[in-house]
Write a protein that holds these residues in place. Structure first.
Motif, PDB file in Angstrom:
ATOM      1  N   ASP A  88       0.856  -1.192   0.000  1.00 48.11           N
ATOM      2  CA  ASP A  88       0.000   0.000   0.000  1.00 48.11           C
ATOM      3  C   ASP A  88       0.893   1.244   0.000  1.00 48.11           C
ATOM      4  OD1 ASP A  88      -1.769   2.039   0.397  1.00 48.11           O
ATOM      5  OD2 ASP A  88      -2.573   1.293   2.306  1.00 48.11           O
ATOM      6  N   ASN A  89       1.073   1.842  -1.188  1.00 53.18           N
ATOM      7  CA  ASN A  89       1.963   3.006  -1.272  1.00 53.18           C
ATOM      8  C   ASN A  89       1.198   4.338  -1.220  1.00 53.18           C
ATOM      9  OD1 ASN A  89       0.815   3.030  -3.784  1.00 53.18           O
ATOM     10  ND2 ASN A  89       2.682   2.527  -4.911  1.00 53.18           N
ATOM     11  N   SER A  90      -0.057   4.287  -0.767  1.00 53.71           N
ATOM     12  CA  SER A  90      -0.810   5.533  -0.590  1.00 53.71           C
ATOM     13  C   SER A  90      -0.294   6.266   0.658  1.00 53.71           C
ATOM     14  CB  SER A  90      -2.305   5.220  -0.442  1.00 53.71           C
ATOM     15  OG  SER A  90      -2.530   4.456   0.733  1.00 53.71           O
ATOM     16  N   ASN A  91      -0.740   7.518   0.831  1.00 49.67           N
ATOM     17  CA  ASN A  91      -0.371   8.294   2.021  1.00 49.67           C
ATOM     18  C   ASN A  91       1.142   8.340   2.237  1.00 49.67           C
ATOM     19  OD1 ASN A  91      -0.862   9.819   4.324  1.00 49.67           O
ATOM     20  ND2 ASN A  91      -1.019   8.022   5.652  1.00 49.67           N
ATOM     21  N   GLU A  92       1.871   8.576   1.134  1.00 52.25           N
ATOM     22  CA  GLU A  92       3.340   8.636   1.149  1.00 52.25           C
ATOM     23  C   GLU A  92       3.968   7.368   1.742  1.00 52.25           C
ATOM     24  OE1 GLU A  92       4.564  12.307   3.009  1.00 52.25           O
ATOM     25  OE2 GLU A  92       4.195  13.437   1.174  1.00 52.25           O
ATOM     26  N   GLY A  93       3.315   6.225   1.520  1.00 53.54           N
ATOM     27  CA  GLY A  93       3.878   4.944   1.935  1.00 53.54           C
ATOM     28  C   GLY A  93       3.852   4.685   3.431  1.00 53.54           C
ATOM     29  N   GLN A  94       3.073   5.486   4.174  1.00 54.58           N
ATOM     30  CA  GLN A  94       3.087   5.361   5.639  1.00 54.58           C
ATOM     31  C   GLN A  94       2.489   4.045   6.131  1.00 54.58           C
ATOM     32  OE1 GLN A  94       4.649   7.604   7.756  1.00 54.58           O
ATOM     33  NE2 GLN A  94       5.356   8.354   5.777  1.00 54.58           N
ATOM     34  N   ASN A  95       1.678   3.371   5.283  1.00 60.02           N
ATOM     35  CA  ASN A  95       1.040   2.121   5.719  1.00 60.02           C
ATOM     36  C   ASN A  95       1.915   0.890   5.499  1.00 60.02           C
ATOM     37  OD1 ASN A  95      -1.340   3.569   6.344  1.00 60.02           O
ATOM     38  ND2 ASN A  95      -2.044   3.422   4.230  1.00 60.02           N
ATOM     39  N   ILE A  96       3.002   1.059   4.767  1.00 57.55           N
ATOM     40  CA  ILE A  96       3.784  -0.118   4.356  1.00 57.55           C
ATOM     41  C   ILE A  96       4.319  -0.878   5.559  1.00 57.55           C
ATOM     42  CG2 ILE A  96       5.912  -0.859   3.194  1.00 57.55           C
ATOM     43  CD1 ILE A  96       5.368   1.327   1.086  1.00 57.55           C
ATOM     44  N   THR A  97       5.016  -0.180   6.462  1.00 56.89           N
ATOM     45  CA  THR A  97       5.605  -0.896   7.609  1.00 56.89           C
ATOM     46  C   THR A  97       4.533  -1.325   8.607  1.00 56.89           C
ATOM     47  OG1 THR A  97       6.138   1.280   8.539  1.00 56.89           O
ATOM     48  CG2 THR A  97       7.917   0.090   7.455  1.00 56.89           C
ATOM     49  N   ILE A  98       3.466  -0.542   8.726  1.00 56.31           N
ATOM     50  CA  ILE A  98       2.361  -0.937   9.614  1.00 56.31           C
ATOM     51  C   ILE A  98       1.761  -2.257   9.140  1.00 56.31           C
ATOM     52  CG2 ILE A  98       0.028  -0.308  10.385  1.00 56.31           C
ATOM     53  CD1 ILE A  98       0.930   2.664  10.130  1.00 56.31           C
ATOM     54  N   ASN A  99       1.530  -2.354   7.830  1.00 56.23           N
ATOM     55  CA  ASN A  99       0.936  -3.581   7.275  1.00 56.23           C
ATOM     56  C   ASN A  99       1.869  -4.789   7.443  1.00 56.23           C
ATOM     57  OD1 ASN A  99      -1.240  -2.043   6.527  1.00 56.23           O
ATOM     58  ND2 ASN A  99      -0.705  -1.921   4.365  1.00 56.23           N
ATOM     59  N   ILE A 100       3.175  -4.565   7.284  1.00 59.75           N
ATOM     60  CA  ILE A 100       4.135  -5.661   7.458  1.00 59.75           C
ATOM     61  C   ILE A 100       4.124  -6.139   8.913  1.00 59.75           C
ATOM     62  CG2 ILE A 100       6.611  -6.214   7.500  1.00 59.75           C
ATOM     63  CD1 ILE A 100       6.862  -4.340   5.016  1.00 59.75           C
ATOM     64  N   ALA A 101       4.157  -5.198   9.862  1.00 58.24           N
ATOM     65  CA  ALA A 101       4.134  -5.559  11.288  1.00 58.24           C
ATOM     66  C   ALA A 101       2.865  -6.335  11.634  1.00 58.24           C
ATOM     67  CB  ALA A 101       4.240  -4.294  12.147  1.00 58.24           C
ATOM     68  N   ASN A 102       1.729  -5.872  11.116  1.00 53.79           N
ATOM     69  CA  ASN A 102       0.455  -6.566  11.382  1.00 53.79           C
ATOM     70  C   ASN A 102       0.442  -7.954  10.751  1.00 53.79           C
ATOM     71  OD1 ASN A 102      -0.548  -4.388  12.811  1.00 53.79           O
ATOM     72  ND2 ASN A 102      -1.629  -3.501  11.064  1.00 53.79           N
ATOM     73  N   ALA A 103       1.007  -8.073   9.535  1.00 53.32           N
ATOM     74  CA  ALA A 103       1.031  -9.365   8.848  1.00 53.32           C
ATOM     75  C   ALA A 103       1.876 -10.381   9.625  1.00 53.32           C
ATOM     76  CB  ALA A 103       1.580  -9.196   7.430  1.00 53.32           C
ATOM     77  N   ILE A 104       2.968  -9.922  10.204  1.00 46.10           N
ATOM     78  CA  ILE A 104       3.816 -10.814  11.007  1.00 46.10           C
ATOM     79  C   ILE A 104       3.057 -11.289  12.246  1.00 46.10           C
ATOM     80  CG2 ILE A 104       5.896 -10.898  12.450  1.00 46.10           C
ATOM     81  CD1 ILE A 104       7.156  -8.917  10.372  1.00 46.10           C
ATOM     82  N   ASP A 105       2.389 -10.359  12.929  1.00 49.92           N
ATOM     83  CA  ASP A 105       1.614 -10.727  14.121  1.00 49.92           C
ATOM     84  C   ASP A 105       0.505 -11.707  13.776  1.00 49.92           C
ATOM     85  OD1 ASP A 105       3.133  -9.152  15.805  1.00 49.92           O
ATOM     86  OD2 ASP A 105       1.779  -7.426  15.722  1.00 49.92           O
ATOM     87  N   ASP A 106      -0.188 -11.447  12.663  1.00 43.54           N
ATOM     88  CA  ASP A 106      -1.288 -12.322  12.247  1.00 43.54           C
ATOM     89  C   ASP A 106      -0.783 -13.727  11.957  1.00 43.54           C
ATOM     90  OD1 ASP A 106      -2.981 -10.171  12.487  1.00 43.54           O
ATOM     91  OD2 ASP A 106      -3.129  -9.771  10.330  1.00 43.54           O
ATOM     92  N   LYS A 107       0.349 -13.838  11.261  1.00 41.05           N
ATOM     93  CA  LYS A 107       0.875 -15.164  10.897  1.00 41.05           C
ATOM     94  C   LYS A 107       1.377 -15.895  12.138  1.00 41.05           C
ATOM     95  CE  LYS A 107       1.017 -16.606   7.298  1.00 41.05           C
ATOM     96  NZ  LYS A 107       0.153 -17.557   6.541  1.00 41.05           N
TER      97      LYS A 107
END
Length: 324
Positions: free
Chosen positions: A36-55
């Motif tokens: 998700d490169n919207s909002n100057e890419g601010q969601n990229i690391t948030i999404n990665i951190a959440n994906a790790i927790d979910d897995k």
């Protein structure tokens, strides 16, 4: 420590690949999320951190199972600080603190490296270059990337931009424009995009004929795979395009071998799936232009890890950083 996992992350412009990897470089779990490169890419690391927790939750494991996160990202990177100097397609401003951002969100040690360098490390650790400490990896995809390993260490250069093999000048005058701002780069010829450009240039000529021309007339476009498939079947126009690609690629790799004298040069990326029809042509040109000592000692081969090279090499980063 031996029972811990490493998170390998391969950040792409449209998709981010993630994997849990053991200390032997074997993938235990792998998955993908959209980038998700919207909002100057601010969601990229948030999404990665959440994906790790979910897995981790799916695997019934705690975060203590993870030793750290290694990550490959496009563009030049300051390895010491994990700052991405500049990148065009992720929305980030220049000098984005990727390592700091991911560490603050996960609490885990993080190591960041250029994505092509990670692919090279992956092939060195557990792929075609296993056991080689002097290795060049060339990724032939939408663009052309490169990673150089000397004596087991990535060659980064003064500002992290070493190994930009795709931007070696192949056509000094009158070449096609490249996304980097130059023209005539190897990337404009040997990438999937470059091969299609060469093909469409040839197919636009009134005298073009043969099976590749039939494909073009039918679909209004051709792919790099169409070029390789038709060359394999003896189509003269497709063979002409293939010969131009393998000439420039073999010529560039010969000069790299003359400079670095690596044990292996590994070709990866989607274009490398063409297999021997690509490799044989590259080898012939490589042999013609290589200094004898380098020609006898440097082996050319196809990558074996495919799309997994990036996450495996990223995991190696953190294993090496933490001396695991």
């Amino acid at each position: 420590m031996s029972g811990q996992w490493i998170v390998g992350v391969d950040l792409g412009g449209t998709t981010t690949k993630l994997a849990f990897i053991n200390m032997d470089g074997e993938i235990l779990h792998k998955w993908e999320i959209p980038t998700d490169n919207s909002n100057e890419g601010q969601n990229i690391t948030i999404n990665i951190a959440n994906a790790i927790d979910d897995k981790l939750g799916e695997c019934n494991e705690r975060k203590t199972k993870l030793a750290g996160i290694g990550m490959g990202a496009p563009g030049p990177i300051n390895y010491e600080t994990g700052v991405v100097l500049n990148v065009v397609n992720l929305g980030w401003q220049d000098n984005f603190p990727l390592q700091e951002s991911l560490h603050s969100l996960t609490g885990l040690p993080v190591a960041i490296e250029n994505d092509a360098n990670c692919a090279a490390l992956g092939e060195m650790w557990n792929g075609a270059g296993k056991g080689a400490s002097d290795l060049v990896c060339v990724t032939l995809g939408t663009g052309v990337g490169g990673g150089v390993i000397a004596n087991g260490n990535i060659v980064r250069g003064i500002n992290g931009a070493a190994g930009e093999i795709g931007h070696i000048t192949s056509i000094p005058f009158g070449g096609a424009p490249c996304n980097c701002g130059k023209s005539g780069c190897l990337e404009t010829i040997a990438s999937a995009t470059g091969i299609v450009r060469l093909a469409e240039s040839e197919l636009s000529k009134p005298e073009s004929k043969g099976q590749l021309a039939v494909v073009f007339a039918k679909n209004g476009k051709v792919t790099a795979k169409d070029v390789f498939d038709n060359a394999r079947n003896g189509d003269e126009l497709a063979k002409k395009i293939l010969n131009e690609v393998t000439f420039h690629l073999g010529f560039a790799l010969a000069n790299i071998a003359n400079t670095l004298n690596p044990e292996m040069i590994v070709l990866g990326g989607g274009v490398s799936r063409a297999g021997d029809i690509l490799l044989d042509g590259v080898k012939a040109n490589f042999s013609q232009f290589t200094f004898s000592a380098a020609r006898e000692s440097t082996k050319l081969s196809l990558a074996t890890l495919g799309n997994d090279a990036g996450v495996i090499g990223a995991a190696w980063l953190i294993k090496n950083k933490l001396n695991l």
